[in-house]
Design a protein around this motif. Structure first.
Motif, PDB file in Angstrom:
ATOM      1  N   ARG A  84       0.836  -1.202   0.000  1.00 51.11           N
ATOM      2  CA  ARG A  84       0.000   0.000   0.000  1.00 51.11           C
ATOM      3  C   ARG A  84       0.874   1.257   0.000  1.00 51.11           C
ATOM      4  O   ARG A  84       0.661   2.186  -0.767  1.00 51.11           O
ATOM      5  CB  ARG A  84      -0.909  -0.042   1.248  1.00 51.11           C
ATOM      6  N   ALA A  85       1.909   1.260   0.873  1.00 51.75           N
ATOM      7  CA  ALA A  85       2.758   2.448   1.006  1.00 51.75           C
ATOM      8  C   ALA A  85       3.529   2.728  -0.288  1.00 51.75           C
ATOM      9  O   ALA A  85       3.556   3.861  -0.769  1.00 51.75           O
ATOM     10  CB  ALA A  85       3.722   2.268   2.170  1.00 51.75           C
ATOM     11  N   ALA A  86       4.116   1.686  -0.862  1.00 51.34           N
ATOM     12  CA  ALA A  86       4.925   1.895  -2.075  1.00 51.34           C
ATOM     13  C   ALA A  86       4.045   2.333  -3.245  1.00 51.34           C
ATOM     14  O   ALA A  86       4.393   3.247  -3.995  1.00 51.34           O
ATOM     15  CB  ALA A  86       5.681   0.618  -2.420  1.00 51.34           C
ATOM     16  N   ASN A  88       1.198   3.839  -3.072  1.00 53.73           N
ATOM     17  CA  ASN A  88       0.704   5.183  -2.764  1.00 53.73           C
ATOM     18  C   ASN A  88       1.730   6.256  -3.124  1.00 53.73           C
ATOM     19  O   ASN A  88       1.390   7.346  -3.561  1.00 53.73           O
ATOM     20  CB  ASN A  88       0.356   5.250  -1.273  1.00 53.73           C
ATOM     21  N   GLU A  89       3.010   5.915  -2.959  1.00 48.53           N
ATOM     22  CA  GLU A  89       4.045   6.905  -3.207  1.00 48.53           C
ATOM     23  C   GLU A  89       4.617   6.859  -4.614  1.00 48.53           C
ATOM     24  O   GLU A  89       5.202   7.835  -5.078  1.00 48.53           O
ATOM     25  CB  GLU A  89       5.184   6.733  -2.196  1.00 48.53           C
ATOM     26  N   GLN A  90       4.448   5.720  -5.296  1.00 46.91           N
ATOM     27  CA  GLN A  90       5.149   5.596  -6.577  1.00 46.91           C
ATOM     28  C   GLN A  90       4.266   5.298  -7.788  1.00 46.91           C
ATOM     29  O   GLN A  90       4.728   5.420  -8.911  1.00 46.91           O
ATOM     30  CB  GLN A  90       6.219   4.499  -6.466  1.00 46.91           C
ATOM     31  N   MET A  91       3.029   4.894  -7.556  1.00 51.43           N
ATOM     32  CA  MET A  91       2.167   4.634  -8.723  1.00 51.43           C
ATOM     33  C   MET A  91       1.007   5.624  -8.688  1.00 51.43           C
ATOM     34  O   MET A  91       0.108   5.507  -7.872  1.00 51.43           O
ATOM     35  CB  MET A  91       1.660   3.187  -8.738  1.00 51.43           C
ATOM     36  N   PHE A  92       1.080   6.610  -9.580  1.00 54.50           N
ATOM     37  CA  PHE A  92       0.156   7.733  -9.484  1.00 54.50           C
ATOM     38  C   PHE A  92      -1.092   7.587 -10.355  1.00 54.50           C
ATOM     39  O   PHE A  92      -1.950   8.472 -10.363  1.00 54.50           O
ATOM     40  CB  PHE A  92       0.883   9.038  -9.845  1.00 54.50           C
ATOM     41  N   ASP A  93      -1.168   6.493 -11.116  1.00 53.60           N
ATOM     42  CA  ASP A  93      -2.315   6.419 -12.039  1.00 53.60           C
ATOM     43  C   ASP A  93      -3.252   5.249 -11.715  1.00 53.60           C
ATOM     44  O   ASP A  93      -3.931   4.737 -12.588  1.00 53.60           O
ATOM     45  CB  ASP A  93      -1.823   6.345 -13.486  1.00 53.60           C
ATOM     46  N   ILE A  94      -3.307   4.860 -10.448  1.00 53.97           N
ATOM     47  CA  ILE A  94      -4.255   3.797 -10.072  1.00 53.97           C
ATOM     48  C   ILE A  94      -5.679   4.334 -10.200  1.00 53.97           C
ATOM     49  O   ILE A  94      -6.561   3.677 -10.728  1.00 53.97           O
ATOM     50  CB  ILE A  94      -3.957   3.292  -8.634  1.00 53.97           C
ATOM     51  N   ALA A  95      -5.863   5.567  -9.713  1.00 54.27           N
ATOM     52  CA  ALA A  95      -7.167   6.227  -9.859  1.00 54.27           C
ATOM     53  C   ALA A  95      -7.022   7.316 -10.912  1.00 54.27           C
ATOM     54  O   ALA A  95      -6.131   8.161 -10.817  1.00 54.27           O
ATOM     55  CB  ALA A  95      -7.586   6.841  -8.522  1.00 54.27           C
ATOM     56  N   GLY A  96      -7.870   7.283 -11.921  1.00 59.05           N
ATOM     57  CA  GLY A  96      -7.762   8.259 -13.007  1.00 59.05           C
ATOM     58  C   GLY A  96      -9.093   8.951 -13.281  1.00 59.05           C
ATOM     59  O   GLY A  96     -10.139   8.308 -13.304  1.00 59.05           O
TER      60      GLY A  96
END
Ligand code: GTP
Ligand code: MG
Length: 224
Positions: A84-86, A88-96
């Motif tokens: 979750r932490a990684a 949240n900090e590194q994948m910015f396009d989960i929610a678009g």
């Protein structure tokens, strides 16, 4: 949600074990809430502008949640741990969220309205309108952080908001289809044709905006 099987054969994306897959599904629900928050904000702005100001800067509003399969594939590709932490900090396009505007200037108006909201935090901004990609791609990308109020805690999730004109959207959807049709190896003459089409789309945007401005400055009872 409890059914962890993905393709009916009991195989989970990327060989994830069922527990990790369930964890991913639970996390995705929070991202879905993040999308809901942003979509509601945009819908409020849209209705307010339309009803109270007789203005219609937002033509279309869409959203998508990245699939578990795509998340696992991108995490592997970019070496991001599936926590979750990684994510949240590194994948910015989960929610678009995608906002399509009629005119280029509306994009920046909607951007300013969103960024003025105290519960939204701007994490990153990529202005591919002022600085288009070399293939001709244009859009304004905002990476926003939004609080999601759960029963026992507040979670902050990242939502990628893409703002573009109708012409930019038309171009991007065709380019996307072509890119996948050729499995990312697009022949040069097609790439050149797309680049030209992007310039035509930009010219259309400029022309439409000029017409809109002229009409806006003309008194309502002006002779035709
Ligand atoms: P990923 O490409 O998702 O790894 O993110 P990034 O960090 O490279 O961000 P970028 O701003 O390049 O792209 C994010 C999203 O914008 C993509 O997932 C697409 O939805 C869209 N996008 C970016 N470039 C293009 C492009 O050349 N063509 C099209 N059609 N869409 C694009
Ligand atoms: Mg990219």
């Amino acid at each position: 949600m409890t059914d962890a099987t993905h393709d009916g054969k009991g195989t989970l994306p990327g060989g994830l074990d069922p527990e990790r897959f369930d964890e991913l599904q639970r996390m995705l629900l929070i991202y879905k809430f993040g999308i809901d928050e942003v979509v509601t904000k945009v819908e409020v702005l849209r209705e307010e502008m339309r009803e109270l100001h007789a203005d219609n800067p937002i033509e279309h509003l869409g959203s998508r949640l990245k699939s578990p399969r795509s998340i696992v594939a991108k995490a592997r590709r970019k070496g991001i741990p599936l926590t979750r932490a990684a994510l949240n900090e590194q994948m910015f396009d989960i929610a678009g969220v995608r906002i399509t505007c009629a005119f280029g200037s509306d994009i920046y108006r909607v951007r300013d309205m969103l960024l003025a909201q105290p519960d939204l935090t701007l994490v990153d901004e990529r202005d591919y309108i002022t600085h288009p990609k070399s293939n001709g791609y244009k859009s304004l990308h905002l990476i926003l952080r939004v609080p999601v109020f759960l029963s026992d805690r507040v979670e902050s999730v990242v939502v990628e908001v893409q703002l573009r004109t109708i012409a930019m959207d038309f171009w991007a959807s065709l380019e996307h289809k072509i890119y996948y049709k050729y499995d990312k190896e697009v022949p040069q003459h097609i790439t050149d044709a797309l680049k030209l089409a992007a310039e035509v789309a930009s010219t259309l945007d400029v022309t439409m905006e000029r017409i809109r401005d002229e009409v806006a400055q003309t008194p309502d009872d002006a002779p035709g």
